[in-house]
Design an enzyme around this catalytic site. Structure first.
Site, PDB file in Angstrom:
ATOM      1  N   GLU A   3      -8.420  -3.650  -6.403  1.00  0.00           N
ATOM      2  CA  GLU A   3      -9.418  -3.679  -7.392  1.00  0.00           C
ATOM      3  C   GLU A   3      -9.400  -2.114  -8.061  1.00  0.00           C
ATOM      4  OE1 GLU A   3     -13.120  -5.943  -5.231  1.00  0.00           O
ATOM      5  OE2 GLU A   3     -12.931  -3.955  -4.794  1.00  0.00           O
ATOM      6  N   CYS A   4      -9.385  -2.074  -9.308  1.00  0.00           N
ATOM      7  CA  CYS A   4      -9.751  -0.871 -10.243  1.00  0.00           C
ATOM      8  C   CYS A   4      -8.426  -0.021  -9.731  1.00  0.00           C
ATOM      9  CB  CYS A   4     -10.997  -0.389 -10.235  1.00  0.00           C
ATOM     10  SG  CYS A   4     -11.158   0.745 -11.627  1.00  0.00           S
TER      11      CYS A   4
END
Length: 454
Positions: free
Chosen positions: A328-329
């Site tokens: 994630e990210c």
């Protein structure tokens, strides 16, 4: 049980400083304090955790729904004397301008918690009462129990404001901070998290707590915070299924944005979490069946990460061998071929995602996302949706055509996004697993197959 929501009349009114000061002051008096933050924020909870010594939790009614908010609140409150819930933006600001969805006000109603309203009183006396009255009458379900006057000019100014509000609004004004207060929360910048984790701000927190205790009636606060027990019919974390697998979780100053519930749901389904630090040169642990690399600030540590050759190779080999992975990210950024920082320097990363990350001087994306998996997405197969948010200062420049992981929908409409290949799902979205627990089961099912096939 005591619970209280610290809400502001608008963004930037100083509620974060006051929230942390109240936490510190109560901790100094010997109370066990539990912190919460309304909305999708990773930074403010880091402060809460540092001050209280207990993991702070996010309460977000749009991402996870009403029952999950209540369950998360109840779980977090276990063993605490008082819960302090920091609001987001202004009290009635949330998902859209026409409803209370996702607002601090809605969280106060869902958790049956009284509200302490922080009012910026600079340049106001009686007008402060008009502002408070407006907030009182805007939604009758919200119970504003008291007020803190922020940015007053003097103690005499505070008395004027207090007299006006208490006469016209019928609620107590329990304290104040002046405009001249030298204690302000340091800018919530990328490099701040490591300093918090190293304890460098402990003196600041102690000083802030002492300052708050001088001008805020803490006994009045404790009385206002009295609230009924939360009635949660069934714990959101009581899971009947169990998957005997091990999940590696990257966790250090570069990767630390995880909702506590995400990790707890993995554990509730039987997964053993094995933490490791890529930044410290720790390669992927042996004997794991899945990998979770959350968000954070890899760009701040790009040089150090680029030098961790054995770490990068261990992760690349495992992912290319089919290890079920969610990035994630910041984790997504780490798995690309490289990161270009704002000064034009390029640093090699893991290299399993074709393309590079380019840091930008301004915010690129911010907001809620509803996520629908693209064909082949094992976490979100057809018909399954999850919710999360984005917050990043970078762009991804793909090398050639890539297989998108999902379609995201936000205020600006829908778009294909993320990257998937084999058992890797990666992208800028920070998922909240409580919005779709089925994605946890899907992930662990895939991990179990990897384990069984050795």
């Amino acid at each position: 049980m005591r619970r209280i929501v610290i809400a502001g009349t608008g963004s930037g009114v100083g509620k974060t400083t006051i929230t942390i000061g109240l936490m510190a002051a109560l901790k100094q008096k010997g109370y066990i304090v539990q912190g919460f933050k309304c909305g999708p924020d990773y930074i403010d909870p880091t402060y809460h955790t540092a001050v209280t010594g207990r993991p702070s939790r996010n309460l977000d009614s749009w991402m996870v729904g009403h029952e999950a908010v209540q369950a998360i609140c109840a779980k977090g409150c276990e063993g605490a004397d008082i819960a302090i819930i920091e609001g987001v933006m202004g009290m009635f600001d949330g998902k859209r301008p026409t409803t209370n969805e996702g607002t601090t006000a809605e969280i106060s109603v869902l958790t049956n918690s009284p509200v302490l309203l922080v009012v910026d009183c600079a340049g106001m006396a009686r007008s402060a009462a008009a502002a408070v009255r407006g907030f009182q009458t805007f939604d009758e379900r919200v119970r504003i129990a008291g007020v803190i006057a922020n940015r007053v000019g003097s103690e005499g100014h505070f008395r004027l404001v207090k007299t006006a509000i208490e006469q016209e609004c019928g609620i107590p004004v329990i304290g104040f901070l002046t405009k001249e207060d030298a204690l302000h929360i340091p800018e919530r910048h990328l490099g701040l998290i490591p300093s918090i984790e190293r304890g460098e701000l402990d003196h600041f927190f102690a000083e802030l707590g002492e300052r708050i205790a001088k001008t805020v009636d803490l006994n009045a606060l404790l009385k206002l915070a009295e609230a009924p027990a939360l009635n949660v019919p069934q714990s959101y974390f009581d899971i009947s299924k169990s998957y005997d697998v091990r999940i590696a979780v990257a966790k250090d100053a570069a990767f630390h944005f995880y909702y506590p519930e995400n990790l707890e749901l993995l554990q509730a389904y039987g997964a053993e979490l094995v933490f490791f630090s890529p930044l410290a040169g720790e390669p992927l642990p042996n004997g794991v069946h899945g990998l979770y690399i959350g968000g954070g600030f890899p760009e701040e540590f790009a040089k150090q990460l680029s030098e961790q050759q054995s770490v990068k190779q261990s992760i690349k080999t495992a992912i290319e061998s089919g290890l079920p992975t969610l990035a994630e990210c910041g984790g997504f950024m780490f798995l690309t071929e490289g990161i270009e920082t704002t000064d034009g320097a390029h640093y090699d990363m893991v290299g399993v995602i074709p393309g590079r990350i380019v840091m930008q001087p301004k915010l690129v994306a911010l907001g809620y996302r509803e996520v629908k998996g693209e064909p082949g997405n094992f976490l979100l197969p057809e018909g399954l949706r999850a919710r999360g948010h984005e917050f990043h200062y970078s762009t991804y420049e793909a090398r050639g055509e890539i297989p998108f992981a999902y379609e995201t929908t936000g205020l600006r409409g829908a778009k294909k996004d993320g990257y998937q290949h084999q058992n890797l799902i990666a992208g800028y979205v920070h998922f909240h697993f409580a919005s779709c627990p089925q994605m946890v089961e899907n992930w662990l099912t895939k991990c179990k197959k990897v384990k069984d096939h050795g």
